[in-house]
Design an enzyme around this catalytic site. Structure first.
Site, PDB file in Angstrom:
ATOM      1  N   THR A  25       0.935  -0.876   0.595  1.00  0.00           N
ATOM      2  CA  THR A  25      -0.192   0.101   0.240  1.00  0.00           C
ATOM      3  C   THR A  25       0.819   1.350  -0.253  1.00  0.00           C
ATOM      4  O   THR A  25       0.822   2.434  -0.474  1.00  0.00           O
ATOM      5  CB  THR A  25      -0.462   0.334   1.470  1.00  0.00           C
ATOM      6  OG1 THR A  25      -0.582  -0.222   2.456  1.00  0.00           O
ATOM      7  CG2 THR A  25      -2.275  -1.209   0.905  1.00  0.00           C
ATOM      8  N   HIS A 120       0.322 -16.920  -4.491  1.00  0.00           N
ATOM      9  CA  HIS A 120      -1.111 -16.564  -5.279  1.00  0.00           C
ATOM     10  C   HIS A 120      -0.353 -16.064  -7.437  1.00  0.00           C
ATOM     11  O   HIS A 120      -1.296 -15.129  -7.399  1.00  0.00           O
ATOM     12  CB  HIS A 120      -1.789 -14.747  -4.808  1.00  0.00           C
ATOM     13  CG  HIS A 120      -2.252 -15.510  -3.724  1.00  0.00           C
ATOM     14  ND1 HIS A 120      -2.836 -14.856  -2.599  1.00  0.00           N
ATOM     15  CD2 HIS A 120      -2.762 -16.679  -3.057  1.00  0.00           C
ATOM     16  CE1 HIS A 120      -3.434 -15.436  -1.561  1.00  0.00           C
ATOM     17  NE2 HIS A 120      -3.319 -16.304  -1.607  1.00  0.00           N
TER      18      HIS A 120
END
Length: 239
Positions: A25, A120
Site C-alpha cells: 500500500t 497467489h
C-alpha cells in the site's frame, strides 16, 4: 517499537517474512479489505470483486474480467517501498531465508529479493491457455478487450483466482521455510485468506512478530505486535 524489532532481528538466525497486501500500500497499490480497499468499491448490484476475480467469471465473462483486472490489479508504475527494500537487505545480510507473499505485484523481486515464494502468482507472468506461450504484463495492458496469443487463444494472467488451487510446489516450499525458521515476521496481512493464512501454523520457532494496522488471529501469540506502517517499522529497524 523499532528498537524492539531491531533486537529481534539482531538475535535471529533464520528469518522468514510472510506478507500480504499491506506491504504494497505504501507503493500506491490498494489493498483489498481495508476501508479504502478494492472490496469496498461499488461495482453495481450483480457482482462482487470476489465474483469478478473468480475462475468462473474469467471463463464466462472474459472481457469483463480483463476490464476490471486492468483497472484495479495492474500498477506498472509502482516502485518498491522501504519495506521491500529492508527485506531485500536482510536477505543480502544472510538473515532472511525467504519472503512468502500473497501479493502478485512483483515488487519484492524489483527490490532485490531473490527467494520469493508467490502464493497467489504474479501479474508479471501471463500464459496462453492453449499453447502455453509466455507473455509479459505489457501484453495484457496493450490489448483491447481480451488479450490473445499468436495462436488466437486467450492469454491468462498467472494469478490464482477464486476457485483455483494454489501451486503445490510453492506451498510445500513455503511450509519447509516456515518450519526451518527461528523467527517469523508477519506483515501487512489480516491473516483471513485461506489456505495461505493457515501456512503460519508450520512455524514453531522462537520469535513471532506481527506488523499490521489491525488485529489478527495471531496477535495473542506474538512476542511483538506493531501497529506502525510496515515500511516505517522495517525501514527503521533494519540497518
Amino acid at each position: 517499537m523499532s528498537e524492539q524489532l531491531a533486537e529481534v532481528i539482531a538475535s535471529a538466525r533464520r528469518i522468514v517474512f510472510f506478507g500480504g497486501a499491506g506491504v504494497s500500500t505504501e507503493s500506491g497499490i490498494p489493498d483489498f479489505r481495508s476501508g479504502k480497499g478494492l472490496y469496498q468499491r461499488w461495482l453495481g448490484p450483480y457482482f462482487s470483486p470476489e465474483d469478478i476475480l473468480s475462475h468462473h467469471f474469467f471463463t464466462n465473462h472474459t472481457a469483463e474480467f480483463f476490464d476490471y483486472y486492468r483497472k484495479n490489479l495492474l500498477h506498472p508504475q509502482a516502485k518498491p517501498n522501504p519495506a521491500h527494500l529492508a527485506l531485500a537487505k536482510l536477505e543480502a545480510q544472510g538473515k532472511l531465508s525467504a519472503v512468502i507473499t500473497q501479493n502478485i505485484d512483483g515488487l519484492h523481486q524489483a527490490a532485490g529479493s531473490q527467494r520469493v515464494l508467490e502464493l497467489h502468482g504474479s501479474v508479471l507472468r501471463n500464459r496462453c491457455v492453449r499453447c502455453g506461450t509466455s507473455y509479459p504484463m505489457e501484453r495484457i495492458l496493450e490489448a483491447e478487450g481480451i488479450p490473445r496469443c499468436e495462436c488466437g487463444a486467450t492469454v491468462k494472467p498467472d494469478v490464482v483466482l477464486y476457485g483455483e488451487s494454489l501451486n503445490q510446489q510453492v506451498l510445500d516450499e513455503a511450509v519447509a521455510e516456515l518450519a526451518a525458521a527461528d523467527t517469523l515476521i508477519v506483515g501487512g496481512t489480516s491473516l483471513v485468506v485461506q489456505p495461505a493464512a493457515g501456512l503460519t501454523r508450520a512455524f514453531t520457532g522462537e520469535h513471532l512478530v506481527l506488523i499490521n494496522s489491525s488485529r489478527t488471529a495471531l496477535d495473542s501469540h506474538a512476542e511483538l505486535v506493531i501497529r506502525e506502517p510496515i515500511g516505517q517499522a522495517l525501514g527503521s529497524a533494519v540497518s
